[in-house]
Design a protein around this motif. Structure first.
Motif, PDB file in Angstrom:
ATOM      1  N   THR A   1       0.852  -1.192   0.000  1.00  0.00           N
ATOM      2  CA  THR A   1       0.000   0.000   0.000  1.00  0.00           C
ATOM      3  C   THR A   1       0.887   1.240   0.000  1.00  0.00           C
ATOM      4  OG1 THR A   1      -0.170   0.304   2.401  1.00  0.00           O
ATOM      5  CG2 THR A   1      -1.789  -1.181   1.365  1.00  0.00           C
ATOM      6  N   LEU A   2       0.417   2.282  -0.619  1.00  0.00           N
ATOM      7  CA  LEU A   2       1.164   3.531  -0.679  1.00  0.00           C
ATOM      8  C   LEU A   2       1.370   4.093   0.717  1.00  0.00           C
ATOM      9  CD1 LEU A   2       2.540   5.771  -2.269  1.00  0.00           C
ATOM     10  CD2 LEU A   2       0.281   6.793  -2.623  1.00  0.00           C
ATOM     11  N   ARG A   3       0.346   4.056   1.531  1.00  0.00           N
ATOM     12  CA  ARG A   3       0.442   4.592   2.897  1.00  0.00           C
ATOM     13  C   ARG A   3       1.561   3.907   3.672  1.00  0.00           C
ATOM     14  NH1 ARG A   3       0.306   8.860   5.003  1.00  0.00           N
ATOM     15  NH2 ARG A   3      -1.323   9.313   3.547  1.00  0.00           N
ATOM     16  N   GLU A   4       1.634   2.578   3.598  1.00  0.00           N
ATOM     17  CA  GLU A   4       2.691   1.848   4.306  1.00  0.00           C
ATOM     18  C   GLU A   4       4.069   2.201   3.752  1.00  0.00           C
ATOM     19  OE1 GLU A   4       1.513  -2.220   3.928  1.00  0.00           O
ATOM     20  OE2 GLU A   4       0.096  -2.091   5.585  1.00  0.00           O
ATOM     21  N   ALA A   5       4.172   2.361   2.437  1.00  0.00           N
ATOM     22  CA  ALA A   5       5.449   2.729   1.834  1.00  0.00           C
ATOM     23  C   ALA A   5       5.872   4.122   2.307  1.00  0.00           C
ATOM     24  CB  ALA A   5       5.351   2.683   0.313  1.00  0.00           C
TER      25      ALA A   5
ATOM     26  N   LEU B   1       9.889   7.024  -4.404  1.00  0.00           N
ATOM     27  CA  LEU B   1       9.320   7.291  -5.728  1.00  0.00           C
ATOM     28  C   LEU B   1       9.599   6.137  -6.691  1.00  0.00           C
ATOM     29  CD1 LEU B   1      10.269  11.064  -5.947  1.00  0.00           C
ATOM     30  CD2 LEU B   1       7.959  10.132  -5.673  1.00  0.00           C
ATOM     31  N   ARG B   2      10.786   5.573  -6.620  1.00  0.00           N
ATOM     32  CA  ARG B   2      11.117   4.424  -7.481  1.00  0.00           C
ATOM     33  C   ARG B   2      10.252   3.214  -7.143  1.00  0.00           C
ATOM     34  NH1 ARG B   2      17.386   5.812  -7.358  1.00  0.00           N
ATOM     35  NH2 ARG B   2      17.460   6.968  -9.321  1.00  0.00           N
ATOM     36  N   GLU B   3      10.032   2.998  -5.854  1.00  0.00           N
ATOM     37  CA  GLU B   3       9.184   1.871  -5.455  1.00  0.00           C
ATOM     38  C   GLU B   3       7.748   2.067  -5.943  1.00  0.00           C
ATOM     39  OE1 GLU B   3       7.439  -0.293  -1.468  1.00  0.00           O
ATOM     40  OE2 GLU B   3       9.501   0.451  -1.405  1.00  0.00           O
ATOM     41  N   VAL B   4       7.234   3.268  -5.767  1.00  0.00           N
ATOM     42  CA  VAL B   4       5.872   3.562  -6.229  1.00  0.00           C
ATOM     43  C   VAL B   4       5.780   3.349  -7.739  1.00  0.00           C
ATOM     44  CG1 VAL B   4       4.124   5.372  -6.498  1.00  0.00           C
ATOM     45  CG2 VAL B   4       5.362   5.139  -4.333  1.00  0.00           C
ATOM     46  N   GLN B   5       6.755   3.862  -8.462  1.00  0.00           N
ATOM     47  CA  GLN B   5       6.763   3.698  -9.915  1.00  0.00           C
ATOM     48  C   GLN B   5       6.767   2.224 -10.294  1.00  0.00           C
ATOM     49  OE1 GLN B   5       9.046   6.412 -12.512  1.00  0.00           O
ATOM     50  NE2 GLN B   5      10.248   4.610 -13.045  1.00  0.00           N
TER      51      GLN B   5
ATOM     52  N   PRO C   1       1.806   7.964 -10.893  1.00  0.00           N
ATOM     53  CA  PRO C   1       0.515   8.645 -11.046  1.00  0.00           C
ATOM     54  C   PRO C   1       0.485   9.958 -10.265  1.00  0.00           C
ATOM     55  CG  PRO C   1       0.208   6.327 -10.513  1.00  0.00           C
ATOM     56  CD  PRO C   1       1.662   6.639 -10.319  1.00  0.00           C
ATOM     57  N   ALA C   2      -0.138  10.953 -10.841  1.00  0.00           N
ATOM     58  CA  ALA C   2      -0.238  12.269 -10.209  1.00  0.00           C
ATOM     59  C   ALA C   2      -0.892  12.181  -8.837  1.00  0.00           C
ATOM     60  CB  ALA C   2      -1.013  13.227 -11.108  1.00  0.00           C
ATOM     61  N   ALA C   3      -1.884  11.320  -8.691  1.00  0.00           N
ATOM     62  CA  ALA C   3      -2.567  11.184  -7.402  1.00  0.00           C
ATOM     63  C   ALA C   3      -1.609  10.668  -6.331  1.00  0.00           C
ATOM     64  CB  ALA C   3      -3.772  10.255  -7.531  1.00  0.00           C
ATOM     65  N   ASP C   4      -0.713   9.757  -6.704  1.00  0.00           N
ATOM     66  CA  ASP C   4       0.267   9.246  -5.748  1.00  0.00           C
ATOM     67  C   ASP C   4       1.285  10.321  -5.382  1.00  0.00           C
ATOM     68  OD1 ASP C   4      -1.049   6.834  -5.844  1.00  0.00           O
ATOM     69  OD2 ASP C   4       0.543   5.763  -6.897  1.00  0.00           O
TER      70      ASP C   4
ATOM     71  N   ALA D   1       0.752  13.507  -5.383  1.00  0.00           N
ATOM     72  CA  ALA D   1       0.030  14.434  -4.506  1.00  0.00           C
ATOM     73  C   ALA D   1      -0.080  13.875  -3.090  1.00  0.00           C
ATOM     74  CB  ALA D   1      -1.358  14.722  -5.076  1.00  0.00           C
ATOM     75  N   GLU D   2      -0.355  12.576  -2.967  1.00  0.00           N
ATOM     76  CA  GLU D   2      -0.485  11.966  -1.640  1.00  0.00           C
ATOM     77  C   GLU D   2       0.845  11.959  -0.897  1.00  0.00           C
ATOM     78  OE1 GLU D   2      -2.019   7.843   0.483  1.00  0.00           O
ATOM     79  OE2 GLU D   2      -2.673   8.300  -1.552  1.00  0.00           O
ATOM     80  N   ILE D   3       1.927  11.672  -1.610  1.00  0.00           N
ATOM     81  CA  ILE D   3       3.253  11.691  -0.986  1.00  0.00           C
ATOM     82  C   ILE D   3       3.591  13.103  -0.516  1.00  0.00           C
ATOM     83  CG2 ILE D   3       5.730  11.421  -1.439  1.00  0.00           C
ATOM     84  CD1 ILE D   3       4.876   9.115  -3.421  1.00  0.00           C
TER      85      ILE D   3
END
Length: 155
Positions: free
Chosen positions: A6-10, A30-34, A42-45, A47-49
């Motif tokens: 999950t993005l939140r956990e990352a 950012l590399r992990e999310v990508q 994604p722009a939404a990610d 923005a959340e970060i």
């Protein structure tokens, strides 16, 4: 994407590792999310970060641009509202509020609904016909909410 990621956990993990103060850890996030999002950020990610770390999205976008391996998700369209003084006096501020509320976007960002980048430009030199906007570079005069809906939603 792995089932348990999950993005939140990352975000929380990399914060414990020193992000955002340690730019290396921020870039690692950012590399992990990508990697989890199929090769794009994604722009939404983004923005959340930015929100989670108390950063401006423009700062995070600048960091992304510095690293060639990081690829932001591109919006297929660009909506520009005239920010000149005459258009501003002709309901451009109302149109900006409409765009920002209806399509969940801020100037300089990418809409989470509608797939477009959004910005407020300088004067478009179309003062007698304002408010003005550009959609993918094409100038539109006497813009209103109906025109914006037609352009963004393709209706």
């Amino acid at each position: 994407m792995t089932q348990d990621w999950t993005l939140r956990e990352a975000i929380e993990y990399y914060q414990r590792q020193g992000a955002p103060g340690d730019q290396g850890m921020l870039v690692a996030l950012l590399r992990e999310v990508q990697g989890e999002r199929g090769g794009v950020l994604p722009a939404a990610d983004v923005a959340e970060i930015a929100a989670a770390y108390g950063l401006k999205e423009t700062f995070l976008t600048a960091v992304i641009k510095r690293y060639p391996g990081l690829r932001p998700q591109e919006a297929p369209h660009l909506l520009e509202l005239c920010g000149g003084p005459r258009c501003s006096s002709r309901d451009a501020a109302r149109l900006a509020a409409f765009v920002e509320e209806c399509y969940d976007v801020r100037p300089g960002g990418v809409s989470t609904r509608g797939s477009f980048s959004y910005r407020i430009s300088g004067c478009m030199k179309n003062c007698p016909n304002g408010p003005s906007l550009k959609w993918d570079g094409e100038l539109h005069s006497r813009a209103d909410e109906a025109l914006i809906r037609t352009l963004v939603e393709g209706g």
